[in-house]
Design an enzyme around this catalytic site. Structure first.
Site, PDB file in Angstrom:
ATOM      1  N   LYS A  40       0.841  -1.216   0.000  1.00  0.00           N
ATOM      2  CA  LYS A  40       0.000   0.000   0.000  1.00  0.00           C
ATOM      3  C   LYS A  40       0.868   1.255   0.000  1.00  0.00           C
ATOM      4  CE  LYS A  40      -1.750   1.836   3.969  1.00  0.00           C
ATOM      5  NZ  LYS A  40      -1.477   3.286   4.038  1.00  0.00           N
ATOM      6  N   ASN A  41       1.874   1.273   0.881  1.00  0.00           N
ATOM      7  CA  ASN A  41       2.666   2.491   1.020  1.00  0.00           C
ATOM      8  C   ASN A  41       3.642   2.709  -0.128  1.00  0.00           C
ATOM      9  OD1 ASN A  41       1.292   3.055   3.301  1.00  0.00           O
ATOM     10  ND2 ASN A  41       2.970   2.622   4.737  1.00  0.00           N
ATOM     11  N   ARG A  86      -4.555  10.868   3.897  1.00  0.00           N
ATOM     12  CA  ARG A  86      -3.469  11.851   3.991  1.00  0.00           C
ATOM     13  C   ARG A  86      -2.485  11.746   2.847  1.00  0.00           C
ATOM     14  NH1 ARG A  86      -1.841  14.637   8.183  1.00  0.00           N
ATOM     15  NH2 ARG A  86       0.257  14.268   7.414  1.00  0.00           N
ATOM     16  N   CYS A 118      -4.501  13.346  12.289  1.00  0.00           N
ATOM     17  CA  CYS A 118      -5.321  12.155  12.194  1.00  0.00           C
ATOM     18  C   CYS A 118      -5.216  11.420  13.507  1.00  0.00           C
ATOM     19  CB  CYS A 118      -4.948  11.302  10.991  1.00  0.00           C
ATOM     20  SG  CYS A 118      -3.502  10.333  11.224  1.00  0.00           S
ATOM     21  N   ARG A 155       0.678  14.887  12.692  1.00  0.00           N
ATOM     22  CA  ARG A 155       1.223  14.675  11.351  1.00  0.00           C
ATOM     23  C   ARG A 155       1.315  15.968  10.519  1.00  0.00           C
ATOM     24  NH1 ARG A 155      -1.206   8.965   9.308  1.00  0.00           N
ATOM     25  NH2 ARG A 155       0.688   8.889   8.097  1.00  0.00           N
ATOM     26  N   LEU A 209       7.926  19.741   6.717  1.00  0.00           N
ATOM     27  CA  LEU A 209       9.159  19.274   6.049  1.00  0.00           C
ATOM     28  C   LEU A 209       8.962  19.184   4.535  1.00  0.00           C
ATOM     29  CD1 LEU A 209      10.183  16.504   8.616  1.00  0.00           C
ATOM     30  CD2 LEU A 209      11.201  18.767   8.354  1.00  0.00           C
ATOM     31  N   ASP A 264       4.243   0.901  12.023  1.00  0.00           N
ATOM     32  CA  ASP A 264       3.038   0.276  11.461  1.00  0.00           C
ATOM     33  C   ASP A 264       2.855  -1.173  11.910  1.00  0.00           C
ATOM     34  OD1 ASP A 264       2.417   2.596  10.198  1.00  0.00           O
ATOM     35  OD2 ASP A 264       2.873   1.921   8.164  1.00  0.00           O
ATOM     36  N   ARG A 295      -8.876  -0.091   4.493  1.00  0.00           N
ATOM     37  CA  ARG A 295      -8.063   0.929   3.816  1.00  0.00           C
ATOM     38  C   ARG A 295      -6.745   0.320   3.355  1.00  0.00           C
ATOM     39  NH1 ARG A 295      -5.827   4.993   7.449  1.00  0.00           N
ATOM     40  NH2 ARG A 295      -4.391   5.004   5.690  1.00  0.00           N
TER      41      ARG A 295
HETATM   42  C1  UD1 Z   1       4.222   6.970   6.084  1.00  0.00           C
HETATM   43  C2  UD1 Z   1       3.305   5.785   5.923  1.00  0.00           C
HETATM   44  C3  UD1 Z   1       2.705   5.384   7.272  1.00  0.00           C
HETATM   45  C4  UD1 Z   1       3.809   5.161   8.292  1.00  0.00           C
HETATM   46  C5  UD1 Z   1       4.765   6.348   8.343  1.00  0.00           C
HETATM   47  C6  UD1 Z   1       5.976   6.106   9.243  1.00  0.00           C
HETATM   48  C7  UD1 Z   1       2.493   6.046   3.651  1.00  0.00           C
HETATM   49  C8  UD1 Z   1       1.351   6.338   2.750  1.00  0.00           C
HETATM   50  N1  UD1 Z   1       2.251   6.125   4.974  1.00  0.00           N
HETATM   51  O1  UD1 Z   1       3.420   8.057   6.552  1.00  0.00           O
HETATM   52  O2  UD1 Z   1       1.950   4.186   7.092  1.00  0.00           O
HETATM   53  O3  UD1 Z   1       3.232   4.970   9.572  1.00  0.00           O
HETATM   54  O4  UD1 Z   1       5.251   6.645   7.022  1.00  0.00           O
HETATM   55  O5  UD1 Z   1       6.640   4.961   8.874  1.00  0.00           O
HETATM   56  O6  UD1 Z   1       3.584   5.724   3.209  1.00  0.00           O
HETATM   57  N2  UD1 Z   1       6.437  14.702  10.447  1.00  0.00           N
HETATM   58  C9  UD1 Z   1       6.622  16.014  10.776  1.00  0.00           C
HETATM   59  N3  UD1 Z   1       6.668  16.933   9.768  1.00  0.00           N
HETATM   60  C10 UD1 Z   1       6.525  16.580   8.457  1.00  0.00           C
HETATM   61  C11 UD1 Z   1       6.343  15.245   8.135  1.00  0.00           C
HETATM   62  C12 UD1 Z   1       6.293  14.312   9.160  1.00  0.00           C
HETATM   63  O7  UD1 Z   1       6.744  16.354  11.952  1.00  0.00           O
HETATM   64  O8  UD1 Z   1       6.574  17.477   7.589  1.00  0.00           O
HETATM   65  C13 UD1 Z   1       6.341  13.695  11.539  1.00  0.00           C
HETATM   66  C14 UD1 Z   1       4.957  13.066  11.602  1.00  0.00           C
HETATM   67  O9  UD1 Z   1       4.058  13.856  12.332  1.00  0.00           O
HETATM   68  C15 UD1 Z   1       5.254  11.740  12.270  1.00  0.00           C
HETATM   69  C16 UD1 Z   1       6.643  11.402  11.755  1.00  0.00           C
HETATM   70  O10 UD1 Z   1       7.198  12.614  11.260  1.00  0.00           O
HETATM   71  O11 UD1 Z   1       5.270  11.888  13.658  1.00  0.00           O
HETATM   72  C17 UD1 Z   1       6.646  10.353  10.657  1.00  0.00           C
HETATM   73  O12 UD1 Z   1       5.898  10.827   9.564  1.00  0.00           O
HETATM   74  P1  UD1 Z   1       6.220  10.417   8.058  1.00  0.00           P
HETATM   75  O13 UD1 Z   1       7.460   9.600   8.019  1.00  0.00           O
HETATM   76  O14 UD1 Z   1       6.149  11.649   7.231  1.00  0.00           O
HETATM   77  O15 UD1 Z   1       4.991   9.470   7.745  1.00  0.00           O
HETATM   78  P2  UD1 Z   1       3.998   9.546   6.519  1.00  0.00           P
HETATM   79  O16 UD1 Z   1       4.737   9.763   5.249  1.00  0.00           O
HETATM   80  O17 UD1 Z   1       2.844  10.446   6.848  1.00  0.00           O
END
Ligand code: UD1
Length: 420
Positions: free
Chosen positions: A22-23, A94, A118, A123, A127, A307, A399
């Site tokens: 999925k990811n 998201r 969420c 989240r 960045l 996850d 999902r």
């Molecule tokens: C992706 C995965 C999700 C997984 C996560 C971490 C997909 C579609 N989803 O989510 O299943 O749980 O990686 O392995 O691939 N953060 C910030 N600022 C930012 C971006 C992120 O503070 O601009 C924080 C987030 O709030 C969170 C952490 O970084 O606490 C990890 O987020 P991120 O690695 O970005 O996860 P996703 O890409 O949303």
């Protein structure tokens, strides 16, 4: 509203075929926005998040040929492409925010609704935006929408304060069509990042270093269409591995990549399960030794995946002794704890730490899936609980898992999906 009814089951036995990730598929589908030629994707899992991404791409002006039976999706660009995605999509998923980088790079502008917090945490997306700004985009925020515009992106060096998966992907896609070289430092190293880079390189991008903490992207003028097969889902793999171990079963997990689930293999072995890598797949045997407690700490890849935290916690309920879980990636990923405790579990949380007193008998109860992986944990707990576990709000689970009930039933689980 549909529900799952799960009964205490015999040890799971047989074979499971793992679906495409999925990811990995979601950013790759967003990446098809970078070209005006068709892209053909195979091993696409038929699950709700993929349907949402298909709807989003159609809304933007793409034609989508879907063959979910054969796990294929062809994305064909239309004559005119919209650059604005409505709230409806970002609200449902998201990962919709991943269209921002490709739209900005290809069309010079993108307007995407700000993703809300969420259930598993706030989240934020700063960045992603910092990356776009360093590449020369102007960012404005109005009425909940983020708008990014540029006269042409120019490569730069971007250090991520945290190795965010989504930010790495969005910036990698934007950098593919930028002028000059983009370097992402402290990049996320997940296998899904590597799959996206392989897909983009197949389209003609010049990306090196994906899978390490430094990714170098030499921008090109144009990308072409291509065919790409999605990697197997490591979280689905881990979910079935844990299910096999905690039911004292013997399950062969086929079409999995052992290298992608190293921390899960290591922790299962630590708990006493047997895990063998064979030519046919990953064989998990939980029937030989009693499971013992262990501690886990979630980390960015190659650490223990966040996850898998809730599913692993469900298994720790069946071990002897006390285990500790520390969640470092998301700030609110213990919502399933309340539901597990309703089934008789003894889990206490304190901030990002959870303490699990194992080997307590579990009893079926009426519970709700609070999020995707937390929902999967309730199914696992239901397999080893006395009586019937009735799980509501299963749309969260659907999902992210393809044919979840069918796959479990094939290895002997007593689980049915009922429409209320
Ligand atoms: C992706 C995965 C999700 C997984 C996560 C971490 C997909 C579609 N989803 O989510 O299943 O749980 O990686 O392995 O691939 N953060 C910030 N600022 C930012 C971006 C992120 O503070 O601009 C924080 C987030 O709030 C969170 C952490 O970084 O606490 C990890 O987020 P991120 O690695 O970005 O996860 P996703 O890409 O949303």
């Amino acid at each position: 509203m549909a529900k799952y009814l799960v009964q205490r089951s015999e040890p799971l036995k047989g074979e499971v075929n793992i679906s495409g990730s999925k990811n990995a598929v979601l950013p790759i589908m967003a990446g098809t926005l970078l070209t005006d030629e068709p892209c053909e994707l195979s091993e696409v899992p038929a699950l709700r998040d993929v349907y949402v991404m298909c709807d989003l791409l159609s809304d933007l002006g793409f034609e989508i040929e879907k063959n979910y039976e054969e796990n294929k999706v062809k994305v064909i660009p239309g004559k005119s492409i919209k650059t604005e995605t409505p709230y409806e999509h970002v609200n449902k998923m998201r990962a919709s925010f991943l269209v921002m980088g490709p739209l900005l790079a290809r069309k010079g502008k993108a307007k995407v609704h700000m993703p809300g917090g969420c259930s598993i945490g706030a989240r934020p997306i700063e960045l992603h935006l910092k990356g776009f700004q360093l590449l020369g985009a102007k960012i404005t925020e109005e009425q909940g929408y983020i708008e990014a515009t540029t006269d042409g992106l120019v490569g730069d060096s971007i250090y991520l304060d945290f190795p965010s998966v989504g930010a790495t992907e969005n910036i990698m896609m934007a950098g593919s069509l930028a002028k000059g070289v983009t370097v992402i430092e402290n990049a996320a190293q997940e296998p899904e990042i590597v799959d996206l880079a392989n897909f983009l390189n197949r389209m003609g991008a010049k990306i090196k270093g994906a899978g390490t903490d430094t990714i170098k992207i030499e921008g090109v003028e144009k990308l072409n269409g291509c065919k790409h097969s999605i990697i197997p889902d490591r979280i689905e793999t881990g979910t079935f591995m844990v299910a096999a171990a905690m039911t004292k079963g013997e399950v062969l997990i086929k079409n999995a990549v052992p290298d992608h689930v190293k921390p899960i293999i290591a922790k299962l072995k630590e708990c006493g399960a047997k895990v063998d890598i064979t030519d046919e797949g990953i064989f998990v045997n939980g029937s030989e030794n009693p499971l013992v407690a262990t501690d886990i700490k979630t980390l960015p890849y190659p650490g223990f995946p966040t996850d898998m935290q809730s599913q692993f916690m469900a298994m720790l309920l069946k071990t002897e002794g006390e285990s500790n879980v520390i969640e470092t990636v998301f700030e609110n990923r213990y919502m399933h704890v309340g539901e597990l405790n309703r089934m008789g579990a003894n889990i206490k949380t304190d901030g990002n730490k959870a303490t699990i007193r194992g080997d307590k008998g579990l009893t079926g109860a009426e519970v709700i899936a609070t999020d995707l992986r937390g929902g999967a944990a309730l199914v696992l707990a239901g397999l080893v609980a006395e009586g019937t576990t009735e799980i509501g709000e299963i749309y969260h689970i659907e999902r992210g898992y393809e044919k979840f009930v069918e796959k479990f039933r094939n290895i002997g689980a007593t689980i049915i999906r009922v429409e209320n």
